[in-house]
Design an enzyme around this catalytic site. Structure first.
Site, PDB file in Angstrom:
ATOM      1  CG  HIS A   1      -1.990   0.966   1.087  1.00  0.00           C
ATOM      2  ND1 HIS A   1      -1.682   2.291   1.713  1.00  0.00           N
ATOM      3  CD2 HIS A   1      -3.348   1.198   0.828  1.00  0.00           C
ATOM      4  CE1 HIS A   1      -2.678   2.924   1.370  1.00  0.00           C
ATOM      5  NE2 HIS A   1      -3.749   2.354   0.959  1.00  0.00           N
TER       6      HIS A   1
ATOM      7  CD  GLU B   1      -5.157   1.262  -3.372  1.00  0.00           C
ATOM      8  OE1 GLU B   1      -6.264   1.799  -3.163  1.00  0.00           O
ATOM      9  OE2 GLU B   1      -4.299   1.320  -2.303  1.00  0.00           O
TER      10      GLU B   1
HETATM   11  O1  LIG Z   1      -6.269   2.659  -0.572  1.00  0.00           O
HETATM   12  C1  LIG Z   1      -7.268   3.182  -0.219  1.00  0.00           C
HETATM   13  C2  LIG Z   1      -7.402   3.168   1.270  1.00  0.00           C
HETATM   14  O2  LIG Z   1      -6.202   2.759   1.987  1.00  0.00           O
HETATM   15  C3  LIG Z   1      -8.323   3.866  -0.912  1.00  0.00           C
HETATM   16  O3  LIG Z   1      -8.793   4.760  -0.095  1.00  0.00           O
HETATM   17  P1  LIG Z   1     -10.041   5.972  -0.956  1.00  0.00           P
HETATM   18  O4  LIG Z   1     -10.935   4.826  -1.456  1.00  0.00           O
HETATM   19  O5  LIG Z   1     -10.430   6.337   0.411  1.00  0.00           O
HETATM   20  O6  LIG Z   1      -9.209   6.619  -1.785  1.00  0.00           O
END
Ligand SMILES: O=C(CO)COP(=O)(O)O
Length: 184
Positions: free
Chosen positions: A24, A94
């Site tokens: 992450h 992400e």
């Molecule tokens: O990776 C995420 C949370 O750790 C994504 O968060 P959000 O959906 O709030 O952008």
């Protein structure tokens, strides 16, 4: 989700946890975990029968410098160097600039990276893994934008932060991907 916490794989198994999120952006960019360390954590988690959500994603300055694919492929390689069986792995794209910011990637931006990652898997791991692994999107997903994202061919689901705290919105997000090729 406790992305900044430190818990051992054994502790998590002990309390009945089945999944871990690794790579992450907070662990990469706040704690300072590098690709190699994250890859090793993935191998260890899998060896303890935990399923792994393997996160990748570029910073805003990396996207603006045209380095999105380079960054994501390097992060993928560190996972691939350490993972032999992808059955219990889901990849989460992400973009760091979209996490918790309200700036969601457009469906086209997300699809472009998902397709590139799938292609990378085909070339560097196997055609079978490329076609079966789920690649989910995370970063400011909400009830209003999930449907358009979910329509994209290579977006298999979502990693949801803020919107998961709103029950009806979270249900809308979950239901937006029910017709897709999700297998487990
Ligand atoms: O990776 C995420 C949370 O750790 C994504 O968060 P959000 O959906 O709030 O952008």
């Amino acid at each position: 989700m406790f992305s900044l916490e430190n818990s051992s794989a054994e502790q998590l198994v002990d309390i009945g946890c089945q999944w871990v999120i690794l790579g992450h952006s907070e662990r990469r960019h706040v704690i300072g975990e590098d690709d190699e360390f994250i890859g090793k954590k993935a191998a260890y988690a899998l060896s303890q029968n935990l399923k792994v959500m393997a996160c990748i994603g570029e910073l805003l300055e990396e996207r603006e410098a045209g380095k999105t694919f380079d960054v994501c492929f390097k992060q993928m390689k560190a996972f691939a160097d350490n993972i032999t069986d992808w059955t219990n792995v889901v990849i989460a794209y992400e973009p760091v600039w979209a996490i918790g910011t309200g700036k969601v990637a457009s469906p086209e931006q997300a699809q472009e990276v998902h397709a590139a990652v799938r292609d990378w898997l085909k070339t560097n791991v196997s055609a079978d893994v490329a076609s079966t692994v789920r690649i989910i999107y995370g970063g400011s997903v909400n009830a209003a934008n999930c449907a358009e994202l979910a329509k994209k061919e290579d977006i298999d689901g979502f990693l949801v932060g803020g919107a998961s705290l709103k029950g009806p919105d979270f249900a809308t997000i979950c239901n937006s991907v029910t017709s897709k090729k999700v297998t487990a």
